[in-house]
Design an enzyme around this catalytic site. Structure first.
Site, PDB file in Angstrom:
ATOM      1  N   PRO A  88       0.817  -1.222   0.000  1.00 11.15           N
ATOM      2  CA  PRO A  88       0.000   0.000   0.000  1.00 11.15           C
ATOM      3  C   PRO A  88       0.851   1.273   0.000  1.00 11.15           C
ATOM      4  CG  PRO A  88      -0.221  -1.182   2.093  1.00 11.15           C
ATOM      5  CD  PRO A  88       0.602  -2.045   1.183  1.00 11.15           C
ATOM      6  N   GLU A 115       2.829  -7.975   9.012  1.00 13.36           N
ATOM      7  CA  GLU A 115       2.703  -6.526   9.201  1.00 13.36           C
ATOM      8  C   GLU A 115       3.594  -5.748   8.238  1.00 13.36           C
ATOM      9  OE1 GLU A 115       0.564  -4.654  11.283  1.00 13.36           O
ATOM     10  OE2 GLU A 115      -0.301  -6.654  11.035  1.00 13.36           O
ATOM     11  N   ARG A 153      -4.028  -8.385 -20.104  1.00 15.70           N
ATOM     12  CA  ARG A 153      -5.036  -8.106 -21.126  1.00 15.70           C
ATOM     13  C   ARG A 153      -4.583  -7.038 -22.116  1.00 15.70           C
ATOM     14  NH1 ARG A 153      -8.264  -3.995 -20.274  1.00 15.70           N
ATOM     15  NH2 ARG A 153     -10.192  -4.847 -21.100  1.00 15.70           N
ATOM     16  N   ASP A 168     -11.437   0.743 -23.591  1.00 15.50           N
ATOM     17  CA  ASP A 168     -11.702   0.622 -22.162  1.00 15.50           C
ATOM     18  C   ASP A 168     -11.882   1.967 -21.478  1.00 15.50           C
ATOM     19  OD1 ASP A 168     -11.301  -2.046 -22.163  1.00 15.50           O
ATOM     20  OD2 ASP A 168      -9.228  -1.940 -21.459  1.00 15.50           O
TER      21      ASP A 168
END
Ligand code: ADE
Length: 253
Positions: A88, A115, A153, A168
């Site tokens: 993150p 963690e 893709r 897209d």
């Protein structure tokens, strides 16, 4: 494209990769996803991959030795390709970023667990850090699958339709236009007439306007970076002159 995945949960990849369009891509040798179990590179009897953090505090930290051994055994030392850590703390994944990674012949993806990971992994062997969004999952496996999917893709031949990825949402910097299929009328709701007109210029114009309208309504931030023509800007002004002062500023330049 070869993708080497390094994980403590090797079993979670096959169910998705074998069931989706990516299975066909692998069969056609367009992608080659290899999953490596970090635990298999431990040398101790209990195959320990985590330990308590120096300085105290809760949670466990991923140990450096098995991760370095795994990465170097498979990729060489120094690694022969980029090593992407799913975290993150990384750069947030966008379609633009996906295009950049899709141009590479090979990629390694490291999935964090616990963690956190020992900082020396990040400093000395990871080359890139990618986040799939501003929220925290229990590990990097789902983010890695998303990353693999987004990249795959875009590779030539993976989607049946050669233009599959170019329309897209996000590919052009705009949200995609609405789609319809049969029946023509469903519970009294009709497919827009223009789509049945056979007039391709009109259909293209309608789709472009729908994309612009949706983007302005849902993601006005995207309009600031989108590649807009004078016709696009005139259309946006016609539907909502007040919507975005920055856009009108941009129009004047
Ligand atoms: N691991 C945990 N949360 C993540 C996120 N948002 N993106 C990438 N890897 C993660």
């Amino acid at each position: 494209m070869q993708m080497d995945i390094f994980t403590l949960l090797p079993g979670v990849f096959a169910p998705y990769l074998d069931a989706s369009i990516l299975a066909r891509a692998a069969k056609n040798d367009l992608i080659d996803v290899r999953v490596h179990d970090i635990r298999a590179f431990t040398t101790d009897r209990h195959h320990v991959c985590d330990d308590t953090p120096y300085g105290g505090g809760g949670g466990m930290v991923m140990k450096p030795e098995p991760v370095f051994t795994a990465l170097e055994s498979v990729l060489g030392s120094p690694p022969a390709c980029k090593v992407v850590l799913m975290t993150p703390q990384g750069r947030v994944l966008t379609q633009q970023l996906a295009y950049e990674y899709a141009a590479l012949p090979r990629l390694a993806i490291l999935c964090g667990r616990y963690e956190g990971i020992d900082e020396r992994i990040r400093e000395h062997i990871v080359t890139d850090e990618i986040s799939i969004g501003d929220y925290v999952l229990t590990g990097g496996e789902l983010p890695a699958l998303i990353f693999i999917d987004v990249i795959s893709r875009l590779l030539p031949g993976v989607l049946g339709d050669p233009d599959g990825a170019s329309d897209d949402s996000h590919a052009s910097g705009l949200i995609e236009y609405p789609h319809y299929t049969r029946p023509q009328v469903f519970r009294g709701w009709r497919v827009p007439d223009v789509l049945q007109s056979g007039n391709h210029a009109e259909i293209s114009r309608w789709r472009r306007q729908q994309s612009l309208m949706r983007t302005q309504a849902r993601r006005p931030d995207m309009l600031l970076k989108a590649d807009l023509t004078d016709t696009d800007r005139a259309y946006l002004r016609s539907i909502n002159p007040e919507a975005d002062p920055d856009l009108s500023k941009k129009n004047e330049t």
